[in-house]
Design a protein around this motif. Structure first.
Motif, PDB file in Angstrom:
ATOM      1  N   TYR A 128      -3.769  -7.376   1.310  1.00  0.00           N
ATOM      2  CA  TYR A 128      -5.008  -6.580   1.297  1.00  0.00           C
ATOM      3  C   TYR A 128      -3.675  -5.378   0.330  1.00  0.00           C
ATOM      4  CZ  TYR A 128      -5.449  -1.602   3.377  1.00  0.00           C
ATOM      5  OH  TYR A 128      -5.911  -0.801   3.662  1.00  0.00           O
ATOM      6  N   GLU A 165     -14.777  -5.755   1.205  1.00  0.00           N
ATOM      7  CA  GLU A 165     -14.752  -4.464   1.820  1.00  0.00           C
ATOM      8  C   GLU A 165     -13.658  -3.305   0.390  1.00  0.00           C
ATOM      9  OE1 GLU A 165     -11.785  -6.492   4.380  1.00  0.00           O
ATOM     10  OE2 GLU A 165     -10.595  -5.445   3.167  1.00  0.00           O
ATOM     11  N   VAL A 166     -13.906  -3.738  -1.033  1.00  0.00           N
ATOM     12  CA  VAL A 166     -13.224  -3.311  -1.766  1.00  0.00           C
ATOM     13  C   VAL A 166     -13.720  -1.322  -2.268  1.00  0.00           C
ATOM     14  CG1 VAL A 166     -13.259  -3.249  -4.511  1.00  0.00           C
ATOM     15  CG2 VAL A 166     -13.092  -5.422  -3.170  1.00  0.00           C
ATOM     16  N   LEU A 202      -4.435   3.734  -0.754  1.00  0.00           N
ATOM     17  CA  LEU A 202      -4.887   5.140   0.458  1.00  0.00           C
ATOM     18  C   LEU A 202      -5.037   4.833   1.851  1.00  0.00           C
ATOM     19  CD1 LEU A 202      -8.975   4.156  -0.595  1.00  0.00           C
ATOM     20  CD2 LEU A 202      -7.821   6.489  -1.419  1.00  0.00           C
ATOM     21  N   SER A 203      -4.034   3.232   1.716  1.00  0.00           N
ATOM     22  CA  SER A 203      -3.342   3.211   3.613  1.00  0.00           C
ATOM     23  C   SER A 203      -1.550   4.118   3.282  1.00  0.00           C
ATOM     24  CB  SER A 203      -2.711   2.055   3.815  1.00  0.00           C
ATOM     25  OG  SER A 203      -4.290   1.476   3.952  1.00  0.00           O
ATOM     26  N   LEU A 209     -12.298  -9.884  -0.627  1.00  0.00           N
ATOM     27  CA  LEU A 209     -13.626  -9.332   0.614  1.00  0.00           C
ATOM     28  C   LEU A 209     -14.573  -8.435   0.687  1.00  0.00           C
ATOM     29  CD1 LEU A 209     -11.453 -10.810   3.633  1.00  0.00           C
ATOM     30  CD2 LEU A 209     -11.868 -12.308   2.145  1.00  0.00           C
ATOM     31  N   THR A 212      -8.747  -6.590  -0.977  1.00  0.00           N
ATOM     32  CA  THR A 212      -8.677  -7.764   0.499  1.00  0.00           C
ATOM     33  C   THR A 212      -9.062  -8.763  -0.241  1.00  0.00           C
ATOM     34  OG1 THR A 212      -8.262  -6.116   2.232  1.00  0.00           O
ATOM     35  CG2 THR A 212      -8.096  -8.735   2.399  1.00  0.00           C
ATOM     36  N   SER A 234      -8.472 -13.303  -0.128  1.00  0.00           N
ATOM     37  CA  SER A 234      -7.804 -14.603   0.375  1.00  0.00           C
ATOM     38  C   SER A 234      -7.715 -15.362  -0.548  1.00  0.00           C
ATOM     39  CB  SER A 234      -8.625 -15.107   1.088  1.00  0.00           C
ATOM     40  OG  SER A 234      -9.966 -15.507   1.702  1.00  0.00           O
ATOM     41  N   SER A 286       0.852  -1.270   0.150  1.00  0.00           N
ATOM     42  CA  SER A 286       0.072   0.080   0.192  1.00  0.00           C
ATOM     43  C   SER A 286       0.978   1.460   0.264  1.00  0.00           C
ATOM     44  CB  SER A 286      -0.775  -0.202   1.457  1.00  0.00           C
ATOM     45  OG  SER A 286      -0.456   0.141   2.792  1.00  0.00           O
ATOM     46  N   THR A 316      -3.744 -14.964   2.336  1.00  0.00           N
ATOM     47  CA  THR A 316      -4.652 -13.012   2.735  1.00  0.00           C
ATOM     48  C   THR A 316      -3.653 -11.364   2.377  1.00  0.00           C
ATOM     49  OG1 THR A 316      -5.905 -13.941   4.109  1.00  0.00           O
ATOM     50  CG2 THR A 316      -6.558 -11.830   4.329  1.00  0.00           C
ATOM     51  N   SER A 318       2.802   0.275   3.436  1.00  0.00           N
ATOM     52  CA  SER A 318       3.464  -1.013   3.470  1.00  0.00           C
ATOM     53  C   SER A 318       3.677  -1.578   2.473  1.00  0.00           C
ATOM     54  CB  SER A 318       2.578  -1.691   4.469  1.00  0.00           C
ATOM     55  OG  SER A 318       1.051  -1.868   3.794  1.00  0.00           O
ATOM     56  N   MET A 319       4.446  -2.933   2.862  1.00  0.00           N
ATOM     57  CA  MET A 319       5.360  -4.221   2.188  1.00  0.00           C
ATOM     58  C   MET A 319       5.479  -5.330   2.926  1.00  0.00           C
ATOM     59  SD  MET A 319       8.149  -1.839   0.026  1.00  0.00           S
ATOM     60  CE  MET A 319       6.853   0.047  -0.545  1.00  0.00           C
ATOM     61  N   ASP A 320       4.315  -5.717   3.335  1.00  0.00           N
ATOM     62  CA  ASP A 320       4.641  -6.743   4.525  1.00  0.00           C
ATOM     63  C   ASP A 320       4.600  -7.757   3.746  1.00  0.00           C
ATOM     64  OD1 ASP A 320       4.842  -4.339   5.923  1.00  0.00           O
ATOM     65  OD2 ASP A 320       2.393  -4.680   7.440  1.00  0.00           O
TER      66      ASP A 320
END
Lengths: 367, 367
Positions: free
Chosen positions: B248, B219-220, B252-253, B217, B232, B234, B167, B246, B256-258
């Motif tokens: 994400y 929540e798009v 908009l966040s 999921l 998101t 899965s 993100s 899973t 992150s690159m976890d």
């Protein structure tokens, strides 16, 4: 000495579960509490537990032992009960404890379902006793520090995504015979034992605003008796700007206790949430205003490790907070606090919804 | 000098996208490559780009510039094309490039859908040219080290769960007018731009075994033109012991690159996967055989930081690997490598399935 006795909150422990060893130590460490008695279904077991764990009262004598739970509840010197019984026994014994005017520190999951928990909470309310569930992480100073950061929306931005995990790899003994995989004892399995943490964490992050709906993902692993060994679920808040959360709990994976809260401007990562690596201090990573540098060949900032010291283990902080509330009630200054019961209630409500989603073939369940 | 010229793979860059600056630097850094020319739709733009970025050929002269893509493809001295065009243009220009016998390093997402990518891959195969997509992280030495660890099932156990995120927080300029949120240019939005990494990572972790099914999921977040800004999804492998994943992705966040890979015995965490914090070295956390110590008051081990040095930036490793394959083909020793096209193809296939799940109201899509 007499002064000290009257000011300390006197705990009785109901049941000799392994976790009772940790909490008996916490009661000893908490400055406002003392361990008064332990009860088991057999006196021998209670005595052996007290001796093996060197459970002493505030006068350094071996604590009282009872061979039945009811004797403990009838002990007029006991202010508060810590109850680590199997979940299926909670409603019966918790209601009875409340009716005996005992304040109640109840191990999680609090009940098999919300209806049972509501019976317990009602009994506590009617009898004017304090209720708290045994989730320790709420009480670690690190938790307060993280909360301060994620609540500062000017800095952190809107919380977009929360992810957390709680897992450990159970051995074959556990998977065959532990009460947590036995439908007669703990019918909620990994969802109750570990998912409880995740659900609480997610609700904590959003200030206990219930999601619009939750859905289990179609990957639940059940044992032969239908007990959840591993599951994943997601929570959804539909109001714009949206927030969503995902958690994973499992008895089948290597130990994990990860939490990531991703805001629009900052993010927080922690990998030892439920039980910190060490007692004296715990840390989390805060990444703030990160972006890629020119040419996208690196980051402008790296995560900062925020270390938070803890004078007491988190479970002793929990006991201390619980005892503080009890002392307020005992001195007739205050009514029982409603915050902790409400947190437990929302956690149980969402847990029930996840369970319902599993049972209904992973359909969304609206709250 | 002549010897060097004949052994270096000569690149042409098609389009002056920002990412072309990073790749032109990578071509310079890769020991087996040289930048030969850059093309834009206008000569002025190509010249300005070459001058501003000091794009020099191996003789330290300003590189060739072309005012049309076709001129670049007709340059007989160009061995390979790096193509960072908007996704909607990929199929037309990639097929044409292959027909002109140019090896193809194609920016991700490779195409709007698998049918388009298959046209591209077929053109590459028919013309005997190498295909690779522009995902850089595969080529970082850290990736190889992590792979070694998670593939060692005796130590790592079965991979139970994979989680990843990609993100960044786009500004209003980006959200209003960037090609990545424009249905005419990059109709896959954040799923194509960022989800591509996540999907690739998950497949990489499981040795490219396709999941049985995927599900988005509910929540798009879409923009007013129907482009995905955040989502998101899965992935589920149903064979016992089960694996799930899973991811994400979001514009908009906060950045992150976890990546977390949780096995039954070990786990791996990394927070700067797609673009490492620094170029010279990158690290990940390995936690092995962790369990709680007696009384559950801490962990027996803490995560170990595994640091992996990198002589070159990951994008230069990518260019080097691509050029190595080309040199093998040019010397008539080898056919084009099939591994990289197959990885792209599976990534695109799964991406299409996630998109289909979104379009079908978050229904599971079987592969």
């Amino acid at each position: 000495m007499e002064e000290k006795q009257t000011t300390l909150v006197r705990f009785g422990i109901m049941g000799c579960a392994r976790i009772a060893r940790k909490i008996s130590r916490a009661i000893k460490l908490a400055p406002n509490s003392t361990l008064h008695a332990i009860a088991s279904r057999s006196l021998e077991k209670a005595e052996a537990f007290a001796t093996q764990n060197e459970l002493l009262d505030e006068q350094a004598k071996l604590i009282k032992t009872y061979g039945s739970y009811i004797e403990l509840l009838d002990d007029q010197e006991v202010d508060a009960i810590y109850m680590p019984l199997p979940t299926s026994l909670h409603v019966e014994w918790a209601v009875l404890a409340a009716s005996k005017k005992k304040h109640l520190l109840l191990e999680k999951p609090t009940a098999l379902n919300l209806a049972q928990l509501d019976q317990i909470l009602e009994a506590c309310q009617v009898n004017g006793v304090q209720f708290m569930d045994g989730s320790m992480w709420y009480h670690h100073p690190r938790t307060a520090k993280m909360k301060q950061i994620i609540s500062n929306s000017a800095n952190f931005g809107h919380i977009r995504k929360i992810s957390c995990t709680s897992s450990f790899r159970a051995g074959s003994d556990f998977l065959n015979s532990n009460i947590r995989v036995d439908p007669e004892c703990d019918a909620l399995g990994a969802l109750g034992d570990l998912g409880w943490y995740c659900i609480g964490l997610i609700l904590w992050a959003v200030n206990y605003k219930l999601p619009n709906f939750v859905t289990a993902l179609p990957e639940v692993t059940l044992n032969s008796k239908g007990i959840i060994l591993a599951c994943t679920a997601s929570f959804h808040w539909e109001e714009e700007p949206k927030t969503s959360a995902t958690f994973y709990c499992s008895f089948l994976s290597h130990v994990s206790m990860d939490l990531t809260v991703c805001g629009s401007i900052e993010s927080v990562h922690v990998n030892d949430l439920a039980i910190p690596y060490q007692e004296k201090a715990a840390s989390f990573l805060l990444t703030s205003g990160a972006k890629c540098v020119n040419l996208q060949i690196g980051w402008n900032v790296e995560p900062e490790e925020v270390v938070v010291e803890s004078q007491l283990p988190q479970e002793a902080h929990m006991v201390q907070e619980f005892a503080r509330l009890i002392k307020g009630i005992k001195s007739c200054e205050k009514c029982p606090d409603k915050t902790w019961p409400e947190i437990s209630r929302k956690t149980q409500m969402v847990l029930d919804a996840v369970r319902e989603s599993v049972d209904r073939g992973y359909k969304p369940v609206y709250l």
